[in-house]
Write a protein that holds these residues in place. Structure first.
Motif, short mmCIF file in Angstrom:
data_model
loop_
_atom_site.label_atom_id
_atom_site.label_comp_id
_atom_site.label_asym_id
_atom_site.label_seq_id
_atom_site.Cartn_x
_atom_site.Cartn_y
_atom_site.Cartn_z
N THR A 121 -30.60 0.45 23.31
CA THR A 121 -29.26 0.13 23.35
C THR A 121 -28.63 1.00 22.64
N THR B 225 -24.80 1.83 21.10
CA THR B 225 -23.17 1.41 21.13
C THR B 225 -22.46 2.14 20.03
N TYR C 138 -24.79 4.69 18.29
CA TYR C 138 -25.75 4.23 17.31
C TYR C 138 -26.67 3.59 18.39
N THR D 194 -30.43 1.55 18.93
CA THR D 194 -31.33 0.71 18.65
C THR D 194 -32.56 0.68 19.64
N GLU E 269 -33.80 2.38 14.35
CA GLU E 269 -32.45 2.65 14.52
C GLU E 269 -32.19 4.14 14.13
N SER F 273 -15.57 -4.39 13.00
CA SER F 273 -16.16 -5.41 13.09
C SER F 273 -16.70 -6.02 12.21
N THR G 272 -14.36 -4.76 18.05
CA THR G 272 -15.37 -5.10 18.88
C THR G 272 -15.62 -6.20 19.16
N VAL H 143 -20.39 -6.66 20.79
CA VAL H 143 -21.63 -6.11 20.35
C VAL H 143 -21.79 -7.15 19.01
N SER H 144 -22.84 -7.06 18.50
CA SER H 144 -23.40 -8.31 17.22
C SER H 144 -22.40 -7.80 16.14
N ASP I 33 -23.13 -7.72 13.15
CA ASP I 33 -23.32 -6.62 12.04
C ASP I 33 -23.60 -5.40 12.58
N HIS I 34 -23.23 -4.88 13.78
CA HIS I 34 -23.59 -3.57 14.29
C HIS I 34 -22.82 -2.52 13.66
N ARG J 123 -23.97 -2.10 10.10
CA ARG J 123 -25.40 -1.41 10.01
C ARG J 123 -25.21 -0.04 10.19
#
Length: 888
Positions: free
Chosen positions: A37, A39, A42, A44, A141, A249, A517, A520-521, A523-524, A527
């Motif tokens: 994935t 996004t 970045y 993962t 990642e 985010s 955002t 997306v999660s 913590d994206h 990270r």
């Protein structure tokens, strides 16, 4: 049979695995999925392999994948019988301690990645009961890097057998919009075309790769062992000429800045080309070819200069000139006549290149200095820190230095540090048929500067990654991440200031809000910030020393542990069911030697290269900067000191000295300097002889303080002899080098003595010493000796204040009449009996062997491996006394 070092280093592992792949009747990879994935650039990626043991007995089942070099592994799990076994990321020293404790219990195992051009190895295994299953799941990642106007997501698929349920799923989401997406790579072929599905819809794209079992055998590198190749997803996003794209985010932001429609800036470029003796053959030919192509690409408003160097500096012209047709033709003629010769004076060449650029200060232009070399400095200033200091002073932050290291003889850490100190990067050029294209490809990355003196400003931002960039090139991208103070988006104002040609411009958009955002999660983005911060801290740490270095290293370590990144400062301890071995994964660095998997010694294994033994043991390897080694893939003789079993040091196993694995042989000498203690038992030195087309080397012991004939070339009147000491922490205490009857170099732990005829000179500091045809360069941790086309580096180790020596033959003379321990050819053996006593056959003679585990300390960091221990006479296929001498 001659084989090059590069072939051994890069392809040896693949050849070994090709001949030792598991029998699919033993265990079945019934599902293999890769899910990636992406996004905001970045990625993962999760690799999931499900395997069943179809046998009526337990089997060792292997998980072996390759991941991109720039990625950080962040998670690894094994699922067995409803239990989950997690990999735990720890500080490297802590993981090393856990491994050492496992070694002392007889449970050792090791797991190390190897570095190729773009990929690293990840490999582990676990014992699975009869008719049971195991699931392996690895997550890594990476921040995608834009080059040549595109991003490339590389996915390597190699499940080691055809798989009924094989899938690769890629999902890309870019808020800026995806401008194009393509699929290429070795798995994107005509035969596999209908297995690939590509869908693109504005901000999203999907790529599915679902080959049938038959199709998994169809690519160029595929076969009965199934899929083996790369799927490369190539894409870019929509661009504008404004501030770029910013995402935030949960209190963090990432800013991608890559304006395109800007006028190119004329450049001033000086090429500094190594033409020393080691550049001979294909390397110098490819350099000439690449240089001519690069000259053809220069624009008429560019100005350029050429310097070639060995022990002396040669100028095409002493000043930069315009890239008009007349000058370009003259420069290409100069390039066509570059010949290899002499030594290597990197210091003078780079400093002169910097002076040429400083003397050509054109307003509205961008200056670039490019160095290409394949070795260490051997003439002029040879102290590496002094060279870096001189270059930094000469450049004074005015322009970037790009260092291209050709092959594996080069001290890559030295080049990398020097580049980073001067706002550039270092790049390895691999010795291969496409080396000229690698050189040209790198130049194209920096061929078109669009902005200089780029400053990224973030009012209301904190904990920022790098914000100042000397130049921005067409097709690239600047990425900055950070935290938003108090998570207050209202007070967060980004701005970019830079110079375009001869005018200062500002990029800002006060009316545009920063995108938040939601898809997306949380913590994206955090990270992304952590990944980029750790990468830049590791670069910064390389440039520093003392307390500052330790502070930066500590900060990088804390972030790596917090986000569970496997970095050069951390290791992942792979937990397994009770009774299983302890695996430790290390992250290699580009400046380190590609490591090869050593054989594990175990029982009931489905991997044919596992050597059965009465006890279960396996291997751990560690990495060393290339600059502290000999040529990659060269093995040689490595000395080990050890005591009989039960009388060893704390590690439970000895160190080693490696003999050659190829013909001609190149030798590294080493042994364990970390676990030695006084003992009354006779001192033994263990030698390790590499084997041709085998993964388990041979080893033999030599007792006492012996003087050995290391190398002798009768036609050159060249001899190298060494003396082993008689203490438990001893190695080679003295090394003598003789050239003809009049030139002698004696190296001991106090000084270097040079005898040239009747003249005797003693050296105790860091010097460059010349005696006739012999040149000796003394550095902090090594002594470089060259005579004619022979070059030997003697690595200096220290244990409890006592110095120990290990020679590394880096360049072997072209003569084929060498004698001595370092000239012994690789062993060729076959296994003829396993019980009741294991026997190997070497040249039609059978010998009894036992399995032993040793640690190769030929380099600054150890490499553990198993070996077959036998008598010295059997291993060498001649009496040992033929190598023993009475006089040094």
């Amino acid at each position: 049979m001659e084989r090059t070092v590069v072939q051994i280093a890069l392809f040896g592992l693949l050849l070994a695995l090709a001949s030792t792949l598991p029998n699919k009747d033993d265990w079945d990879v019934y599902s293999f999925h890769i899910n990636s994935t992406v996004t905001s650039r970045y990625a993962t990626t999760v690799i999931t392999s499900r395997v069943a043991n179809r046998m009526n007995e337990s089997k060792e089942i292997e998980f072996h994948v390759q991941i991109p070099k720039n990625a950080f592994i962040s998670k690894f799990q094994m699922f067995i019988d409803g239990q989950v076994y997690d990999g735990v990321v720890k500080a490297k020293e802590q993981a090393q301690q856990q491994y050492t404790e496992a070694v002392s219990r007889g449970e050792s195992a090791g797991l190390v990645s190897s570095v190729g051009r773009t990929l690293e190895e990840f490999k582990t295994s676990v014992n699975v009961a009869a008719h049971k299953k195991v699931t392996f799941e690895l997550t890594y990642e990476e921040l995608m890097k834009r080059t040549h106007g595109k991003y490339e997501l590389q996915i390597h698929a190699r499940p080691m057998q055809p798989v009924r349920d094989f899938k690769v799923d890629v999902y890309i989401h870019e808020e800026a919009g995806i401008s194009f997406i393509n699929v290429k790579g070795g798995l994107s072929t005509k035969d596999l075309a209908n297995a690939i599905t590509k869908t693109h819809a504005d901000k999203q794209a999907w790529v599915y790769f679902y080959p049938t079992v038959d199709q998994q055998k169809m690519c160029d590198s595929c076969g009965d062992q199934g899929m083996n190749g790369d799927l490369v997803i190539v894409y870019d996003v929509n661009r504008d000429n404004g501030l770029g794209h910013i995402k935030k985010s949960d209190g963090y932001f990432v800013h991608h800045f890559a304006p395109s429609d800007l006028p190119r800036i004329p450049k001033n470029v000086v090429f500094v080309i190594d033409q020393s003796g080691s550049m001979g053959g294909r390397k110098i030919e490819q350099t000439r070819t690449a240089l001519i192509h690069i000259l053809n690409d220069l624009a008429e408003d560019d100005h350029f200069g050429l310097i070639t160097f060995d022990g002396i500096i040669s100028y095409w012209k002493r000043e930069l000139v315009q890239a008009n047709s007349k000058n370009l033709e003259s420069a290409k003629n100069f390039a066509r006549n570059i010949q290899h010769r002499g030594s290597t004076d990197i210091n003078k060449a780079v400093v002169q290149g910097a002076r040429m650029l400083n003397a050509h200060n054109r307003e509205g232009s961008a200056s670039i200095l490019i160095l290409l070399t394949d070795g260490d400095p051997t003439s002029g200033v040879t102290n590496l820190e002094k060279i870096q200091s001189n270059v930094r002073q000469a450049i004074a932050g005015k322009f970037p230095l790009y260092c291209l290291g050709f092959g594996f003889d080069v001290n890559f850490n030295f080049l990398e540090k020097m580049s980073l100190q001067n706002n550039g990067v270092a790049r390895r050029i691999y010795e291969d048929s496409d080396a000229d294209l690698q050189l040209k490809g790198f130049y194209e990355e920096v061929a078109t500067p669009l902005l200089t003196d780029v400053t990224m400003i973030y009012v209301g931002g904190t904990n920022l990654t790098q914000t100042n960039f000397s130049q921005y090139y067409n097709g690239s991208e600047i990425v900055v991440a950070g935290q938003i103070t108090d998570n207050n988006i209202e007070t967060f104002t980004p701005q970019v200031m830079a110079i375009s040609s001869n005018r200062r411009i500002t990029f800002s958009n006060p009316n545009e809000s920063v995108e938040s955002t939601g898809s997306v999660s949380d913590d994206h983005i955090q990270r992304v910030w952590a990944y980029l911060t750790v990468k830049q801290l590791l670069d910064k740490e390389l440039q520093l020393s003392g307390p500052e270095k330790e502070k930066v290293k500590k900060e990088a370590l804390e972030l790596s542990l917090k986000y569970s990144f496997v970095t050069p400062l951390t290791s992942m301890v792979v937990t397994k069911p009770p009774g299983e071995n302890t695996d430790v994964l290390h992250k290699p660095k580009e400046g380190e030697t590609p490591q090869r998997w050593q054989p594990l010694v175990g029982k009931s294994s489905s991997r044919q290269y596992l050597a059965p033994s009465s006890r279960r043991s396996s291997v751990m390897q560690q990495h060393t900067p290339r600059g502290e080694r000999g040529k990659i893939g060269h093995s040689g003789a490595v000395m080990q000191q050890h005591t009989p079993r039960g009388e060893r040091g704390e590690s439970g196993h000895p160190g080693a000295v490696v003999l050659p694995d190829v013909q001609p042989a190149v030798v590294h000498l080493s042994r364990d300097t970390t676990t030695l203690e006084s003992t009354d038992v006779p001192v033994l030195h263990r030698f390790l002889l590499k084997a041709e087309n085998q993964t388990v080397p041979l080893c033999f012991d030599v007792s006492g303080p012996v003087r050995l004939k290391l190398l002798h070339y009768p036609s050159r009147e060249l001899s190298v002899n060494g003396e082993l000491d008689s203490v438990t922490n001893g190695g080679f205490s003295r090394i003598f080098i003789h050239v003809k009857d009049s030139q002698h170099v004696e190296i001991d732990t106090n000084w270097v003595t040079v005898r040239d005829g009747q003249t005797v000179t003693y050296y105790t500091g860091q010097d460059r010493i010349t005696a006739g045809s012999v040149t000796v360069i003394v550095r902090n941790n090594e002594i470089d000796v060259a005579t004619g086309d022979m070059r030997m580096v003697i690595i200096v180790h220290e244990k409890n204040g006592q110095k120990l020596f290990w020679p590394v033959l880096r360049r072997r003379p072209s003569d084929n009449n060498a004698e001595g321990l370092l000239a012994v050819e690789a062993a060729v053996y076959e296994e003829v009996q396993q019980a009741p006593v294991r026997k190997l056959k070497i040249k039609n003679q059978e010998a009894d062997v036992t399995g032993e585990m040793v640690v190769d300390y030929s380099f600054a960091s150890p490499v553990s491996m198993n070996c077959w221990l036998m008598s010295a006479d059997s291993a060498l296929q001649r009496p040992l006394f033929q190598f023993v001498i009475t006089q040094l």
